[in-house]
Motif scaffolding. Structure first.
Motif, PDB file in Angstrom:
ATOM      1  N   ALA A  22       1.306  -1.160   0.433  1.00  0.00           N
ATOM      2  CA  ALA A  22      -0.047  -0.168  -0.499  1.00  0.00           C
ATOM      3  C   ALA A  22       0.634   1.306   0.291  1.00  0.00           C
ATOM      4  N   THR A  23       2.343   0.917   0.827  1.00  0.00           N
ATOM      5  CA  THR A  23       2.268   2.537   0.335  1.00  0.00           C
ATOM      6  C   THR A  23       4.485   2.243  -0.239  1.00  0.00           C
ATOM      7  N   ALA A  24       4.970   2.974   0.202  1.00  0.00           N
ATOM      8  CA  ALA A  24       6.537   3.522  -1.187  1.00  0.00           C
ATOM      9  C   ALA A  24       7.091   2.705   0.425  1.00  0.00           C
ATOM     10  N   ALA A  25       6.901   3.225   1.629  1.00  0.00           N
ATOM     11  CA  ALA A  25       7.523   3.118   2.961  1.00  0.00           C
ATOM     12  C   ALA A  25       7.894   1.752   3.248  1.00  0.00           C
ATOM     13  N   ALA A  26       6.587   0.702   3.025  1.00  0.00           N
ATOM     14  CA  ALA A  26       6.322  -0.744   2.789  1.00  0.00           C
ATOM     15  C   ALA A  26       7.862  -1.023   2.282  1.00  0.00           C
ATOM     16  N   LEU A  27       7.968  -1.319   1.070  1.00  0.00           N
ATOM     17  CA  LEU A  27       8.903  -1.240   0.393  1.00  0.00           C
ATOM     18  C   LEU A  27      10.509  -1.145   0.968  1.00  0.00           C
ATOM     19  N   GLY A  28      10.549  -0.347   1.922  1.00  0.00           N
ATOM     20  CA  GLY A  28      11.859   0.045   2.538  1.00  0.00           C
ATOM     21  C   GLY A  28      12.478   1.213   1.942  1.00  0.00           C
ATOM     22  N   ILE A  29      11.555   2.250   1.019  1.00  0.00           N
ATOM     23  CA  ILE A  29      11.949   3.005   0.846  1.00  0.00           C
ATOM     24  C   ILE A  29      11.714   4.272   1.507  1.00  0.00           C
ATOM     25  N   THR A  30      12.930   5.115   1.529  1.00  0.00           N
ATOM     26  CA  THR A  30      12.635   6.121   2.157  1.00  0.00           C
ATOM     27  C   THR A  30      13.143   7.337   1.315  1.00  0.00           C
ATOM     28  N   ILE A  31      12.129   9.016   1.225  1.00  0.00           N
ATOM     29  CA  ILE A  31      12.736  10.300   0.715  1.00  0.00           C
ATOM     30  C   ILE A  31      13.113  11.088   0.723  1.00  0.00           C
ATOM     31  N   PRO A  32      15.472  11.177   0.959  1.00  0.00           N
ATOM     32  CA  PRO A  32      15.730  12.242   2.083  1.00  0.00           C
ATOM     33  C   PRO A  32      14.677  14.036   1.345  1.00  0.00           C
ATOM     34  N   ASP A  33      15.039  14.513   2.509  1.00  0.00           N
ATOM     35  CA  ASP A  33      14.886  16.199   2.227  1.00  0.00           C
ATOM     36  C   ASP A  33      15.791  16.355   1.326  1.00  0.00           C
ATOM     37  N   TYR A  34      15.239  17.484   0.548  1.00  0.00           N
ATOM     38  CA  TYR A  34      16.339  18.296  -0.373  1.00  0.00           C
ATOM     39  C   TYR A  34      17.288  19.176  -0.408  1.00  0.00           C
ATOM     40  N   ASP A  35      17.585  19.160   1.717  1.00  0.00           N
ATOM     41  CA  ASP A  35      19.141  19.638   1.725  1.00  0.00           C
ATOM     42  C   ASP A  35      19.927  18.638   2.231  1.00  0.00           C
ATOM     43  N   ASP A  36      19.085  17.054   2.361  1.00  0.00           N
ATOM     44  CA  ASP A  36      19.947  16.315   3.389  1.00  0.00           C
ATOM     45  C   ASP A  36      21.366  15.593   2.470  1.00  0.00           C
ATOM     46  N   MET A  37      22.420  16.388   2.283  1.00  0.00           N
ATOM     47  CA  MET A  37      23.558  15.488   1.551  1.00  0.00           C
ATOM     48  C   MET A  37      24.370  14.656   1.714  1.00  0.00           C
ATOM     49  N   SER A  38      23.131  13.633   2.560  1.00  0.00           N
ATOM     50  CA  SER A  38      23.984  12.307   2.720  1.00  0.00           C
ATOM     51  C   SER A  38      23.424  11.252   1.929  1.00  0.00           C
ATOM     52  N   ASP A  39      22.811  11.491   1.000  1.00  0.00           N
ATOM     53  CA  ASP A  39      22.862  11.083  -0.355  1.00  0.00           C
ATOM     54  C   ASP A  39      23.959  10.429  -1.158  1.00  0.00           C
ATOM     55  N   PRO A  40      24.133   9.415  -1.309  1.00  0.00           N
ATOM     56  CA  PRO A  40      25.119   8.860  -2.238  1.00  0.00           C
ATOM     57  C   PRO A  40      25.089   9.944  -3.382  1.00  0.00           C
ATOM     58  N   MET A  41      24.111   9.665  -4.219  1.00  0.00           N
ATOM     59  CA  MET A  41      23.849   9.633  -5.322  1.00  0.00           C
ATOM     60  C   MET A  41      24.046  11.434  -5.625  1.00  0.00           C
ATOM     61  N   ARG A  42      23.946  12.282  -4.188  1.00  0.00           N
ATOM     62  CA  ARG A  42      23.637  13.819  -4.285  1.00  0.00           C
ATOM     63  C   ARG A  42      25.022  14.602  -4.009  1.00  0.00           C
ATOM     64  N   GLN A  43      26.068  13.493  -3.150  1.00  0.00           N
ATOM     65  CA  GLN A  43      27.064  13.589  -3.181  1.00  0.00           C
ATOM     66  C   GLN A  43      28.127  13.671  -4.721  1.00  0.00           C
ATOM     67  N   TRP A  44      28.120  12.716  -4.885  1.00  0.00           N
ATOM     68  CA  TRP A  44      28.643  12.144  -6.756  1.00  0.00           C
ATOM     69  C   TRP A  44      28.302  13.496  -7.442  1.00  0.00           C
ATOM     70  N   LEU A  45      26.962  13.664  -7.646  1.00  0.00           N
ATOM     71  CA  LEU A  45      26.359  14.629  -8.880  1.00  0.00           C
ATOM     72  C   LEU A  45      27.245  15.736  -8.276  1.00  0.00           C
ATOM     73  N   ASP A  46      26.702  16.355  -6.851  1.00  0.00           N
ATOM     74  CA  ASP A  46      27.865  17.631  -6.064  1.00  0.00           C
ATOM     75  C   ASP A  46      29.099  17.611  -7.100  1.00  0.00           C
ATOM     76  N   LYS A  47      30.258  16.579  -6.746  1.00  0.00           N
ATOM     77  CA  LYS A  47      31.090  16.014  -6.664  1.00  0.00           C
ATOM     78  C   LYS A  47      31.718  17.166  -8.257  1.00  0.00           C
ATOM     79  N   HIS A  48      30.680  16.286  -9.069  1.00  0.00           N
ATOM     80  CA  HIS A  48      30.915  16.543 -10.298  1.00  0.00           C
ATOM     81  C   HIS A  48      30.555  17.548 -10.869  1.00  0.00           C
ATOM     82  N   MET A  49      29.168  18.069 -10.328  1.00  0.00           N
ATOM     83  CA  MET A  49      28.193  19.396 -11.289  1.00  0.00           C
ATOM     84  C   MET A  49      28.115  20.013  -9.839  1.00  0.00           C
ATOM     85  N   PRO A  50      28.639  20.880  -9.192  1.00  0.00           N
ATOM     86  CA  PRO A  50      29.135  21.621  -8.284  1.00  0.00           C
ATOM     87  C   PRO A  50      28.247  22.949  -8.514  1.00  0.00           C
ATOM     88  N   GLN A  51      28.311  23.301  -8.985  1.00  0.00           N
ATOM     89  CA  GLN A  51      27.207  24.449  -9.975  1.00  0.00           C
ATOM     90  C   GLN A  51      25.633  23.836  -9.571  1.00  0.00           C
TER      91      GLN A  51
END
Length: 208
Positions: free
Chosen positions: A179-208
Protein backbone atom coordinates in the motif's frame (compact mmCIF):
# COMPACT_ATOMS: atom_id res chain seq x y z
CA UNK A 1 14.48 -4.66 -32.43
CA UNK A 2 12.33 -4.84 -29.34
CA UNK A 3 11.75 -1.84 -27.09
CA UNK A 4 14.11 -3.41 -24.55
CA UNK A 5 16.82 -3.75 -27.20
CA UNK A 6 16.39 -0.10 -28.20
CA UNK A 7 16.77 0.94 -24.57
CA UNK A 8 19.93 -1.17 -24.20
CA UNK A 9 21.40 0.55 -27.27
CA UNK A 10 20.98 3.96 -25.58
CA UNK A 11 22.60 2.96 -22.28
CA UNK A 12 26.25 3.64 -21.41
CA UNK A 13 28.53 0.61 -21.35
CA UNK A 14 28.83 0.69 -17.57
CA UNK A 15 25.11 0.02 -17.08
CA UNK A 16 22.87 -2.95 -17.84
CA UNK A 17 19.13 -3.21 -18.31
CA UNK A 18 17.93 -5.37 -15.40
CA UNK A 19 16.07 -8.52 -16.39
CA UNK A 20 13.00 -7.43 -14.41
CA UNK A 21 12.75 -4.16 -16.35
CA UNK A 22 13.29 -5.99 -19.65
CA UNK A 23 10.48 -8.39 -18.76
CA UNK A 24 8.12 -5.48 -18.01
CA UNK A 25 9.07 -3.82 -21.30
CA UNK A 26 8.36 -7.03 -23.22
CA UNK A 27 5.01 -7.42 -21.43
CA UNK A 28 3.91 -3.82 -22.10
CA UNK A 29 5.01 -3.99 -25.72
CA UNK A 30 3.19 -7.30 -26.29
CA UNK A 31 0.04 -5.74 -24.81
CA UNK A 32 0.09 -2.80 -27.22
CA UNK A 33 1.10 -0.25 -24.58
CA UNK A 34 3.71 1.37 -26.82
CA UNK A 35 3.38 4.86 -28.29
CA UNK A 36 5.53 7.41 -30.07
CA UNK A 37 6.37 10.90 -28.89
CA UNK A 38 4.95 13.53 -31.25
CA UNK A 39 6.57 16.60 -29.70
CA UNK A 40 10.22 15.54 -29.92
CA UNK A 41 12.64 13.11 -31.55
CA UNK A 42 12.71 10.96 -28.39
CA UNK A 43 11.11 8.05 -30.28
CA UNK A 44 8.94 5.41 -28.65
CA UNK A 45 7.70 5.02 -25.11
CA UNK A 46 5.86 2.41 -23.04
CA UNK A 47 3.01 3.01 -20.62
CA UNK A 48 2.10 0.97 -17.54
CA UNK A 49 -1.55 1.30 -18.70
CA UNK A 50 -3.38 0.58 -21.93
CA UNK A 51 -2.80 3.67 -24.07
CA UNK A 52 -6.47 4.71 -23.86
CA UNK A 53 -6.15 4.89 -20.07
CA UNK A 54 -2.74 6.52 -19.59
CA UNK A 55 -4.04 10.11 -19.93
CA UNK A 56 -7.20 9.64 -17.91
CA UNK A 57 -7.59 11.69 -14.69
CA UNK A 58 -6.09 9.65 -11.87
CA UNK A 59 -3.64 7.71 -14.05
CA UNK A 60 -0.10 7.63 -12.70
CA UNK A 61 2.47 9.63 -14.67
CA UNK A 62 4.91 6.88 -15.66
CA UNK A 63 6.36 6.66 -19.17
CA UNK A 64 9.28 4.31 -19.90
CA UNK A 65 11.92 5.61 -22.30
CA UNK A 66 15.69 6.00 -22.20
CA UNK A 67 17.57 9.29 -22.42
CA UNK A 68 20.52 11.11 -20.89
CA UNK A 69 20.69 12.78 -17.48
CA UNK A 70 18.01 15.40 -16.74
CA UNK A 71 20.60 18.13 -16.20
CA UNK A 72 21.55 21.41 -17.80
CA UNK A 73 24.29 21.30 -20.42
CA UNK A 74 27.20 20.84 -20.46
CA UNK A 75 27.09 17.49 -18.66
CA UNK A 76 30.49 16.02 -17.69
CA UNK A 77 31.40 12.71 -19.30
CA UNK A 78 31.82 11.19 -15.83
CA UNK A 79 28.06 11.55 -15.37
CA UNK A 80 26.87 10.38 -18.78
CA UNK A 81 29.12 7.30 -18.45
CA UNK A 82 27.40 6.17 -15.25
CA UNK A 83 23.79 7.38 -15.45
CA UNK A 84 20.78 6.99 -17.76
CA UNK A 85 17.15 8.01 -17.30
CA UNK A 86 14.81 5.08 -17.85
CA UNK A 87 11.41 6.70 -17.25
CA UNK A 88 9.65 10.01 -16.82
CA UNK A 89 7.74 9.68 -13.57
CA UNK A 90 6.34 13.15 -12.86
CA UNK A 91 4.54 15.77 -14.89
CA UNK A 92 7.31 18.33 -14.40
CA UNK A 93 9.92 16.01 -15.89
CA UNK A 94 10.93 14.04 -12.78
CA UNK A 95 12.86 10.92 -13.75
CA UNK A 96 13.75 7.41 -12.68
CA UNK A 97 17.12 6.18 -13.83
CA UNK A 98 20.04 3.80 -13.32
CA UNK A 99 23.30 4.93 -11.73
CA UNK A 100 26.53 3.02 -11.14
CA UNK A 101 27.75 4.05 -7.70
CA UNK A 102 31.36 4.31 -6.55
CA UNK A 103 31.26 0.75 -5.20
CA UNK A 104 30.28 -0.60 -8.63
CA UNK A 105 26.65 -1.28 -7.63
CA UNK A 106 23.91 -0.29 -10.07
CA UNK A 107 21.29 1.73 -8.21
CA UNK A 108 17.81 2.85 -9.22
CA UNK A 109 17.61 6.58 -8.56
CA UNK A 110 15.03 9.36 -8.73
CA UNK A 111 15.54 12.89 -10.05
CA UNK A 112 12.97 15.24 -8.51
CA UNK A 113 13.25 18.76 -9.96
CA UNK A 114 16.79 17.87 -11.01
CA UNK A 115 17.80 16.81 -7.48
CA UNK A 116 18.49 13.09 -7.08
CA UNK A 117 18.30 10.42 -4.44
CA UNK A 118 18.92 6.66 -4.38
CA UNK A 119 15.63 4.78 -4.41
CA UNK A 120 16.83 1.17 -4.19
CA UNK A 121 19.42 -1.21 -5.65
CA UNK A 122 16.64 -3.75 -6.31
CA UNK A 123 14.96 -3.36 -9.74
CA UNK A 124 11.92 -5.33 -8.58
CA UNK A 125 11.38 -2.93 -5.68
CA UNK A 126 11.58 -0.03 -8.15
CA UNK A 127 8.99 -1.64 -10.42
CA UNK A 128 6.63 -2.25 -7.51
CA UNK A 129 7.04 1.42 -6.58
CA UNK A 130 5.96 2.44 -10.09
CA UNK A 131 2.99 0.05 -9.93
CA UNK A 132 1.54 1.47 -6.71
CA UNK A 133 -0.54 4.16 -8.40
CA UNK A 134 1.17 7.29 -7.06
CA UNK A 135 0.13 10.20 -9.27
CA UNK A 136 3.74 11.31 -9.75
CA UNK A 137 6.15 8.77 -8.24
CA UNK A 138 9.24 10.92 -8.83
CA UNK A 139 7.63 13.83 -6.96
CA UNK A 140 6.51 11.81 -3.93
CA UNK A 141 7.55 13.46 -0.65
CA UNK A 142 6.10 11.14 2.01
CA UNK A 143 6.59 7.41 1.39
CA UNK A 144 4.33 6.52 4.33
CA UNK A 145 1.25 7.74 2.43
CA UNK A 146 -0.84 5.48 0.22
CA UNK A 147 -1.39 6.53 -3.38
CA UNK A 148 -4.92 7.64 -2.51
CA UNK A 149 -3.75 9.66 0.50
CA UNK A 150 -0.93 11.29 -1.47
CA UNK A 151 -3.34 12.21 -4.27
CA UNK A 152 -5.81 13.70 -1.81
CA UNK A 153 -3.03 15.69 -0.12
CA UNK A 154 -1.83 17.11 -3.45
CA UNK A 155 -5.30 17.72 -4.87
CA UNK A 156 -5.11 15.03 -7.54
CA UNK A 157 -7.88 12.72 -8.77
CA UNK A 158 -8.49 9.33 -7.18
CA UNK A 159 -5.70 7.05 -8.45
CA UNK A 160 -6.32 4.56 -11.22
CA UNK A 161 -4.36 1.45 -10.31
CA UNK A 162 -2.48 -0.23 -13.17
CA UNK A 163 -4.17 -3.57 -12.63
CA UNK A 164 -2.56 -5.27 -15.61
CA UNK A 165 0.88 -4.24 -14.39
CA UNK A 166 0.03 -5.57 -10.92
CA UNK A 167 -1.11 -8.88 -12.39
CA UNK A 168 2.05 -9.23 -14.45
CA UNK A 169 4.36 -8.55 -11.49
CA UNK A 170 2.47 -11.13 -9.43
CA UNK A 171 2.43 -13.78 -12.14
CA UNK A 172 6.04 -13.32 -13.27
CA UNK A 173 7.79 -12.48 -10.01
CA UNK A 174 5.36 -13.52 -7.28
CA UNK A 175 5.12 -10.04 -5.78
CA UNK A 176 2.19 -7.75 -5.06
CA UNK A 177 2.94 -4.03 -4.59
CA UNK A 178 2.11 -2.98 -1.02
CA UNK A 179 0.00 0.00 0.00
CA UNK A 180 2.88 2.39 0.65
CA UNK A 181 6.39 3.00 -0.64
CA UNK A 182 7.66 2.84 2.94
CA UNK A 183 6.53 -0.80 3.07
CA UNK A 184 9.09 -1.47 0.34
CA UNK A 185 11.82 0.03 2.51
CA UNK A 186 11.88 3.27 0.49
CA UNK A 187 12.91 6.48 2.21
CA UNK A 188 12.99 9.94 0.62
CA UNK A 189 15.58 12.45 1.89
CA UNK A 190 14.82 16.11 2.38
CA UNK A 191 16.18 18.50 -0.26
CA UNK A 192 18.94 19.74 2.06
CA UNK A 193 20.07 16.22 3.06
CA UNK A 194 23.48 15.67 1.47
CA UNK A 195 24.00 12.22 3.00
CA UNK A 196 22.60 10.60 -0.14
CA UNK A 197 25.47 9.10 -2.18
CA UNK A 198 23.99 10.11 -5.53
CA UNK A 199 23.78 13.72 -4.36
CA UNK A 200 27.37 13.63 -3.14
CA UNK A 201 28.55 12.19 -6.46
CA UNK A 202 26.59 14.70 -8.52
CA UNK A 203 27.82 17.59 -6.37
CA UNK A 204 31.39 16.40 -6.90
CA UNK A 205 31.07 16.49 -10.70
CA UNK A 206 28.56 19.35 -11.06
CA UNK A 207 28.94 21.51 -7.94
CA UNK A 208 27.08 24.39 -9.59
Amino acid sequence: MSFADNVRAKMPEALVLPDAFAAVFDWAEANGQKGRFTHSDAGEYLSIYPLEVMNEPGASYVIFHAEGPPLAEPIPAEITARYVSIATAAGDGGKMGFWLDDAGVQQVVIFDHGWPYVLTPDPLVALQFLAMGYSEPAALKDPTLTAAAAAAHDGWDEPILPDGFHAFLNKRFGVTPPATAAALGITIPDYDDMSDPMRQWLDKHMPQ
